[in-house]
Enzyme design. Structure first.
Site, PDB file in Angstrom:
ATOM      1  N   CYS A   1       6.591  -6.464   7.417  1.00 27.40           N
ATOM      2  CA  CYS A   1       7.701  -6.276   8.106  1.00 27.40           C
ATOM      3  C   CYS A   1       8.314  -7.374   8.964  1.00 27.40           C
ATOM      4  O   CYS A   1       7.270  -7.940   9.435  1.00 27.40           O
ATOM      5  CB  CYS A   1       7.344  -4.926   8.891  1.00 27.40           C
ATOM      6  SG  CYS A   1       8.685  -4.315   9.905  1.00 27.40           S
TER       7      CYS A   1
ATOM      8  N   CYS B   1       3.450   8.894   1.110  1.00 28.35           N
ATOM      9  CA  CYS B   1       3.996   7.579   2.226  1.00 28.35           C
ATOM     10  C   CYS B   1       4.208   6.276   1.255  1.00 28.35           C
ATOM     11  O   CYS B   1       3.667   5.642   0.982  1.00 28.35           O
ATOM     12  CB  CYS B   1       2.976   7.658   3.258  1.00 28.35           C
ATOM     13  SG  CYS B   1       3.357   6.332   4.510  1.00 28.35           S
TER      14      CYS B   1
ATOM     15  N   CYS C   1       6.511  -4.413  15.840  1.00 26.02           N
ATOM     16  CA  CYS C   1       6.032  -3.704  16.933  1.00 26.02           C
ATOM     17  C   CYS C   1       4.737  -3.986  17.133  1.00 26.02           C
ATOM     18  O   CYS C   1       3.659  -4.228  16.372  1.00 26.02           O
ATOM     19  CB  CYS C   1       6.208  -2.421  16.368  1.00 26.02           C
ATOM     20  SG  CYS C   1       8.031  -1.955  15.878  1.00 26.02           S
TER      21      CYS C   1
ATOM     22  N   CYS D   1      -1.331   5.914   9.726  1.00 26.56           N
ATOM     23  CA  CYS D   1       0.044   5.355  10.122  1.00 26.56           C
ATOM     24  C   CYS D   1      -0.237   4.098  10.770  1.00 26.56           C
ATOM     25  O   CYS D   1      -1.075   4.012  11.692  1.00 26.56           O
ATOM     26  CB  CYS D   1       0.799   6.153  11.229  1.00 26.56           C
ATOM     27  SG  CYS D   1       1.085   7.769  10.908  1.00 26.56           S
TER      28      CYS D   1
ATOM     29  N   GLU E   1       0.834  -1.209  -0.123  1.00 28.61           N
ATOM     30  CA  GLU E   1       0.093  -0.028   0.119  1.00 28.61           C
ATOM     31  C   GLU E   1       0.934   1.189  -0.134  1.00 28.61           C
ATOM     32  O   GLU E   1       2.003   1.152   0.693  1.00 28.61           O
ATOM     33  CB  GLU E   1      -0.882  -0.036   1.129  1.00 28.61           C
ATOM     34  CG  GLU E   1      -1.998  -1.369   1.126  1.00 28.61           C
ATOM     35  CD  GLU E   1      -2.985  -1.164   2.304  1.00 28.61           C
ATOM     36  OE1 GLU E   1      -4.206  -1.522   1.929  1.00 28.61           O
ATOM     37  OE2 GLU E   1      -2.512  -0.961   3.548  1.00 28.61           O
TER      38      GLU E   1
ATOM     39  N   CYS F   1       1.537  -2.123  15.794  1.00 26.32           N
ATOM     40  CA  CYS F   1       1.523  -1.785  14.343  1.00 26.32           C
ATOM     41  C   CYS F   1       0.881  -3.069  13.497  1.00 26.32           C
ATOM     42  O   CYS F   1       1.359  -3.852  13.653  1.00 26.32           O
ATOM     43  CB  CYS F   1       2.920  -1.429  13.987  1.00 26.32           C
ATOM     44  SG  CYS F   1       3.028  -1.516  11.947  1.00 26.32           S
TER      45      CYS F   1
HETATM   46  N1  SAH Z   1       9.113   0.971  10.078  1.00 25.50           N
HETATM   47  C1  SAH Z   1       9.379   2.084  10.003  1.00 25.50           C
HETATM   48  C2  SAH Z   1       8.394   2.988   9.119  1.00 25.50           C
HETATM   49  C3  SAH Z   1       6.831   2.664   8.923  1.00 25.50           C
HETATM   50  S1  SAH Z   1       6.044   2.996  10.286  1.00 25.50           S
HETATM   51  C4  SAH Z   1       9.290   2.723  11.315  1.00 25.50           C
HETATM   52  O1  SAH Z   1       8.689   2.066  12.247  1.00 25.50           O
HETATM   53  O2  SAH Z   1       9.674   3.795  11.671  1.00 25.50           O
HETATM   54  C5  SAH Z   1       5.537   4.752  10.400  1.00 25.50           C
HETATM   55  C6  SAH Z   1       5.182   5.340  11.654  1.00 25.50           C
HETATM   56  O3  SAH Z   1       3.752   4.796  12.110  1.00 25.50           O
HETATM   57  C7  SAH Z   1       6.178   4.654  12.777  1.00 25.50           C
HETATM   58  O4  SAH Z   1       6.429   5.590  13.531  1.00 25.50           O
HETATM   59  C8  SAH Z   1       5.143   3.748  13.454  1.00 25.50           C
HETATM   60  O5  SAH Z   1       5.701   3.403  14.775  1.00 25.50           O
HETATM   61  C9  SAH Z   1       3.812   4.328  13.494  1.00 25.50           C
HETATM   62  N2  SAH Z   1       2.905   3.632  13.570  1.00 25.50           N
HETATM   63  C10 SAH Z   1       2.833   1.991  13.536  1.00 25.50           C
HETATM   64  N3  SAH Z   1       1.355   1.632  13.915  1.00 25.50           N
HETATM   65  C11 SAH Z   1       1.004   2.895  14.263  1.00 25.50           C
HETATM   66  C12 SAH Z   1      -0.493   2.838  14.856  1.00 25.50           C
HETATM   67  N4  SAH Z   1      -1.315   1.658  14.965  1.00 25.50           N
HETATM   68  N5  SAH Z   1      -1.023   3.983  14.865  1.00 25.50           N
HETATM   69  C13 SAH Z   1      -0.414   4.989  14.903  1.00 25.50           C
HETATM   70  N6  SAH Z   1       1.102   5.132  14.385  1.00 25.50           N
HETATM   71  C14 SAH Z   1       1.553   3.888  14.199  1.00 25.50           C
HETATM   72 FE1  SF4 Z   2       7.706  -2.515  11.285  1.00 25.21          FE
HETATM   73 FE2  SF4 Z   2       5.430  -1.392  12.041  1.00 25.21          FE
HETATM   74 FE3  SF4 Z   2       7.614  -1.499  13.460  1.00 25.21          FE
HETATM   75 FE4  SF4 Z   2       7.619   0.274  11.772  1.00 25.21          FE
HETATM   76  S1  SF4 Z   2       6.371   0.389  13.155  1.00 25.21           S
HETATM   77  S2  SF4 Z   2       9.210  -1.490  12.161  1.00 25.21           S
HETATM   78  S3  SF4 Z   2       6.507  -1.055   9.884  1.00 25.21           S
HETATM   79  S4  SF4 Z   2       6.509  -3.340  12.732  1.00 25.21           S
END
Ligand code: SAH
Ligand code: SF4
Length: 402
Positions: free
Chosen positions: A141, A134, A145, A381, A121, A148
């Site tokens: 991934c 974006c 996290c 995000c 996406e 996420c």
């Molecule tokens: N993997 C990279 C880039 C992609 S995520 C990273 O983690 O930085 C982009 C941003 O969205 C990151 O700061 C991530 O922590 C945040 N993010 C992930 N899941 C989210 C959620 N459910 N609500 C708000 N932000 C989120």
């Molecule tokens: Fe991967 Fe989501 Fe963690 Fe970014 S926030 S490193 S996309 S698992």
């Protein structure tokens, strides 16, 4: 799946025996010259054709060799016999009530047409003064996290530089950003004072960009190149969860703005939220930030902090955040948690976020709270996931709070 692919093959016997054509999108200029030399062009011609191709592909957005009118017909045919300028297929394009657009793109591997295609996406966020794309760096991934959605996806592979650029090129096409392009019918997408819809790129889609370093580097250097897409490196931001050993090379070799997904100020909590912290704890991460090449007040690091109710949102957390970042030219971006089906987390209340922001502000940081965009199309995000859950409209609206 394999039956479907075999049938597909059987109906195209010529394709099965023809040598796979290679995509030229995503090759650096030297690699492009090498590819052209590989089909027999001498050094002088390879150099000239590489410049012409570059301009057609990245500046004009052409995908068909036939349209390259300053290249003789015979040469155009030879190029078409050996190479592709393919873009992803659009599986879906959704437009949010707030103008955010989300595409689900499908990529096939031209070298291995028998492999199942992958889907990712890409999101476009129009604002008054900028238009941000974006971009994803991986399918899914490998990191997990806990807040996420992308981290729950099991199918993972790196995108190639061509696939990363393919997202940018396709979005530019759909938004009418190429010189001969057509703006979408709903209009109003070009930020005021700008000539094009996409003014900024953030590597904040699916995937951890620093776990796909070489392709991300090639793609972002091409996105910066003046005779092509020509986006200033100040307008490109790479977000990482904290792959410490790759942070310095990224600054030195790619030179873009850095964002760190911090989300917690104590190792025990960050170990849970952002598990890569167990490998590269806060002390190492903060040191890498202090050492980021080119860091200055004009080029600050953005620290992203997702607001999770009763998890990381106390006054003490806010004070510790300020202490941890002291001395680093920084911006703090508070992100309201965006929910997804099956998550155990809740977003902090508005009052809590305001109080948190207040402490951070009083310490001298601008700490904008990121307005969630495109929640109704599941584009905010951390909500991206390619096996896009087919949520019923009612459920989507409930999640978006509309
Ligand atoms: N993997 C990279 C880039 C992609 S995520 C990273 O983690 O930085 C982009 C941003 O969205 C990151 O700061 C991530 O922590 C945040 N993010 C992930 N899941 C989210 C959620 N459910 N609500 C708000 N932000 C989120
Ligand atoms: Fe991967 Fe989501 Fe963690 Fe970014 S926030 S490193 S996309 S698992």
């Amino acid at each position: 799946m394999s039956i479907a692919l075999d049938l597909d093959h059987a109906s195209h016997p010529a394709r099965a025996s023809a040598p796979a054509r290679r995509s030229l999108v995503g090759l650096s200029k030297p690699k492009l010259r090498e590819a052209l030399a590989g089909i027999g062009l001498d050094e002088r011609e390879a150099k000239m054709r590489a410049s012409q191709l570059w301009n057609w592909v990245y500046f004009h957005g052409v995908t068909d060799f036939e349209r390259m009118t300053n290249i003789q017909k015979g040469v155009r045919q030879t190029l078409a016999d050996h190479f592709l300028l393919d873009r992803p297929e659009i599986v879906s394009e959704q437009v949010s009530i707030d103008g955010t657009r989300k595409w689900l793109f499908r990529f096939r591997d031209p070298q291995n047409p028998r492999l199942p295609p992958v889907e990712i996406e890409t999101v476009y966020i129009p604002e008054e003064d900028r238009g941000t794309l974006c971009v994803s760096s991986q399918v899914g991934c490998t990191l997990t996290c806990s807040f996420c959605h992308t981290g729950t996806q099991t199918l993972v592979r790196n995108l190639t530089a061509g696939e990363i650029l393919g997202q940018i090129l396709m979005a530019r096409e759909r938004l009418g950003d190429f010189p001969a392009g057509q703006r979408p019918a709903d209009g109003g997408l070009v930020p005021s004072g700008e000539s094009r819809a996409i003014t900024n790129i953030v590597m904040m889609g699916m995937g951890e960009p620093l776990y796909n370093y070489d392709s991300v580097k090639d793609a972002l250097l091409i996105a910066q190149a003046e005779d092509g897409i020509s986006l200033s490196k100040r307008r490109i931001t790479l977000s990482t969860s904290g792959v410490v050993p790759q942070i310095e090379p990224a600054g030195r070799e790619i030179g873009v703005m850095l964002a760190i997904s911090l989300h917690a100020v104590r190792d025990d909590l960050r170990d849970m939220l952002v598990p890569i912290n167990r490998k590269y704890p806060l002390k190492a991460l903060i040191q890498a930030c202090r050492d980021y090449p080119g860091l200055s007040n004009a080029r600050r690091i953005t620290f992203e902090y997702v607001m999770l109710r009763d998890i990381n949102d106390s006054d003490a957390d806010a004070r510790e955040l300020v202490r941890l970042l002291s001395g680093i030219p920084a911006k703090i971006n508070l992100i309201p948690f965006n929910p997804w089906p099956g998550t155990n987390y809740d977003c902090s209340s508005s009052a809590r976020i305001e109080k948190f922001a207040d402490i951070v502000n009083r310490a001298g940081y601008a700490s904008p709270v990121r307005t969630p965009r495109g929640r109704d199309i599941f584009a905010a995000c951390g909500q991206l996931k390619s096996e896009t859950e087919r949520l019923r409209k009612k459920d989507r609206e409930a999640l978006a709070g509309v």
